[in-house]
Design an enzyme around this catalytic site. Structure first.
Site, short mmCIF file in Angstrom:
data_model
loop_
_atom_site.label_atom_id
_atom_site.label_comp_id
_atom_site.label_asym_id
_atom_site.label_seq_id
_atom_site.Cartn_x
_atom_site.Cartn_y
_atom_site.Cartn_z
N THR A 18 1.35 -13.20 -73.79
CA THR A 18 2.33 -12.28 -74.40
C THR A 18 2.21 -12.28 -75.93
OG1 THR A 18 3.79 -12.81 -72.58
CG2 THR A 18 4.79 -11.74 -74.47
N GLU A 21 4.87 -20.81 -88.50
CA GLU A 21 6.09 -20.00 -88.64
C GLU A 21 6.65 -19.56 -87.29
OE1 GLU A 21 7.78 -18.93 -91.76
OE2 GLU A 21 9.11 -18.88 -90.02
N GLY A 74 11.05 -17.40 -83.53
CA GLY A 74 10.19 -16.21 -83.39
C GLY A 74 9.95 -15.47 -84.68
N LYS A 80 12.63 -27.16 -81.73
CA LYS A 80 12.72 -26.35 -82.95
C LYS A 80 13.49 -27.09 -84.04
CE LYS A 80 12.32 -22.10 -80.23
NZ LYS A 80 13.08 -21.17 -79.39
N1 HSE Z 1 12.38 -19.63 -74.69
C1 HSE Z 1 12.69 -19.38 -76.06
C2 HSE Z 1 14.08 -18.79 -76.18
C3 HSE Z 1 11.75 -18.44 -76.74
O1 HSE Z 1 14.73 -18.52 -75.18
O2 HSE Z 1 14.51 -18.63 -77.30
C4 HSE Z 1 10.54 -19.10 -77.23
O3 HSE Z 1 10.85 -20.08 -78.16
#
Ligand code: HSE
Length: 436
Positions: free
Chosen positions: A11, A127, A132, A203
């Site tokens: 993707t 980044e 995202g 993250k």
């Molecule tokens: N699975 C993640 C989310 C997206 O739901 O934010 C990719 O980091």
């Protein structure tokens, strides 16, 4: 000319390829040099991604990229630990620069990668690993370096935020909202990483390392997911003027940092409480700048592709201007000696929902235990009236110590007048833990 090899044509890979191909001349005009995709490696090179890619740049062998001396930047988009780590280390070893969106790998084993890159003088762009399309890594590294960061509050998992939004707006229960998220393709068939806060913790590990200059500390992050939440508590939270979000929290106080992921009640008037659906947002409080808020799409081919391409461009610019590692990927190797505060030592306000028998004297028994454990009550509501039966008794506290709360709830849950395990949710805003 900057030559790129992309490993992983899923993707995000497709989003990156689409941007680089469809905007090639626009990007060249902006940058003054072209970015060329030399090779794309994927196990499946047959599937039509709807992008006009010449068949001769496709390969099933990552080696065709790693061993190609003309490739400047290797983009790793396969995810997972191995062989992703192996590919990245081999690319660095071969004198290439690396761009990756792989948050789990960086959070868990990033130190090896950053160390290898420092030794070799390689760039590592990541980044896309956090939130995202929101350029939050760049914002912290390049927009806010003048600041001592006091706190970060992040909604950094779109899947959980989507589920909580449906539970909040429509009173859905968790299993139904999860099924909806899966039906729409937001949640994976195995949703563990998202709903248990693991993805948010990956993250937060990366964000906190950059913001505070600490080592990558995934294993020290306290983590609770959203599985245990019920629409009952979401409804009571709204009555008190709060929304429940899965929040990633990093707070600094002198020589310590708190790092935690858990469902959190946020005042309805906070901007970050209004971030709904699959959107992400990160609130950062810096000592010079004050409050800042970054908002956008945290996943998807094009938003994540936008972040990956911005890293390719940065590295391309550094290569062409002879300024490689002008901004070190993870700061300098000198890390701040900040201690991660144990969860037991964290202060917070709390929401409690006791299942208490509706009879005289119950409230005083419960409040007696709270008082004996230094927990001060801010407000109490009893919901419903069913003499002699269990009813929800809902309470908000002033700032209390997590250790005291756990101790008190253990005692309270043993009282004969308490019918079920007490639900507790941490509350931000107001008092000492304000998010502004
Ligand atoms: N699975 C993640 C989310 C997206 O739901 O934010 C990719 O980091």
């Amino acid at each position: 000319m900057i030559k790129v090899g992309i490993i992983g044509f899923g993707t995000v890979g497709a989003g990156v390829v689409r941007i680089l191909i469809e905007k090639a001349s626009e990007l060249e005009a902006k940058l003054g040099f072209p970015i060329v995709i030399k090779r794309i490696a994927d196990l499946d090179i047959k599937r039509d991604r709807g992008i006009a890619v010449s068949a001769d740049i496709l390969t099933t062998r990552a080696e065709d990229i790693l061993d190609d001396p003309s490739i400047d930047i290797v983009v790793e988009l396969i995810g997972g630990m191995n062989p992703a780590k192996d590919f990245i280390l081999r690319a660095i070893e071969k004198g290439k620069h690396v761009v990756t969106a792989n948050k789990a790998l960086l959070a868990l084993e990033g130190e090896d990668i950053f160390y290898a890159a420092e030794k070799k003088g390689a760039e590592v762009g990541f980044e896309a690993s956090v939130a995202g399309g929101i350029p939050i890594i760049k914002a912290i590294k390049e927009g806010l370096p003048a600041n001592r960061i006091n706190s970060i509050y992040g909604i950094i998992n779109g899947t959980s935020n989507y589920i909580l939004t449906r539970m909040t707006n429509e009173g859905m229960e968790f299993p139904d909202a999860l099924m909806e998220a899966q039906r729409l393709g937001y949640a994976e068939a195995d949703p563990t990483l998202d709903i248990e806060g693991i993805d948010s913790a990956h993250k937060l590990t990366i964000l906190s390392a950059i913001a505070f200059g600490i080592p990558l500390s995934y294993n020290e992050i306290y983590r609770e997911g959203i599985k245990g939440l019920s629409s009952l508590d979401i409804g009571f939270a709204l009555e008190f003027g709060y929304k429940i979000k899965l929040l990633a929290i990093a707070k600094r106080s002198n020589s310590e940092v708190e790092l935690r992921i858990h469902p959190t009640m946020l005042p309805l008037n906070y901007l970050i409480a209004q971030v709904d659906g699959v959107y992400n947002a990160i609130y950062i409080d810096g000592d010079s700048v004050g409050s800042t808020l970054f908002y956008g799409r945290g996943a998807g081919d094009m938003p994540t592709g936008s972040a990956v391409v911005s890293d390719i461009i940065d590295i391309g610019r550094n290569i062409t201007s002879g300024s490689i590692r002008r901004i070190p990927p993870m700061g300098t190797s000198k890390r701040m000696p900040l201690k991660i505060r144990a969860m037991d030592d964290v202060y917070s306000r709390y929401y409690f929902r006791f299942s208490a028998l509706d009879k005289p004297g119950v409230l005083s028994k419960i409040s007696g235990v709270l008082g004996a454990n230094n927990i001060s009550i801010a407000s109490v509501i009893q919901k419903g009236r069913k003499q002699g039966e269990a009813v929800p008794l809902v309470m908000m506290t002033h700032d209390a110590l997590e250790r005291d709360v756990r101790h008190a709830l253990k005692e309270i849950d043993k009282l004969p007048v308490v019918a079920d395990k007490t639900v507790y949710i941490r509350v931000e805003g107001g008092e000492g833990n304000a998010t502004g």
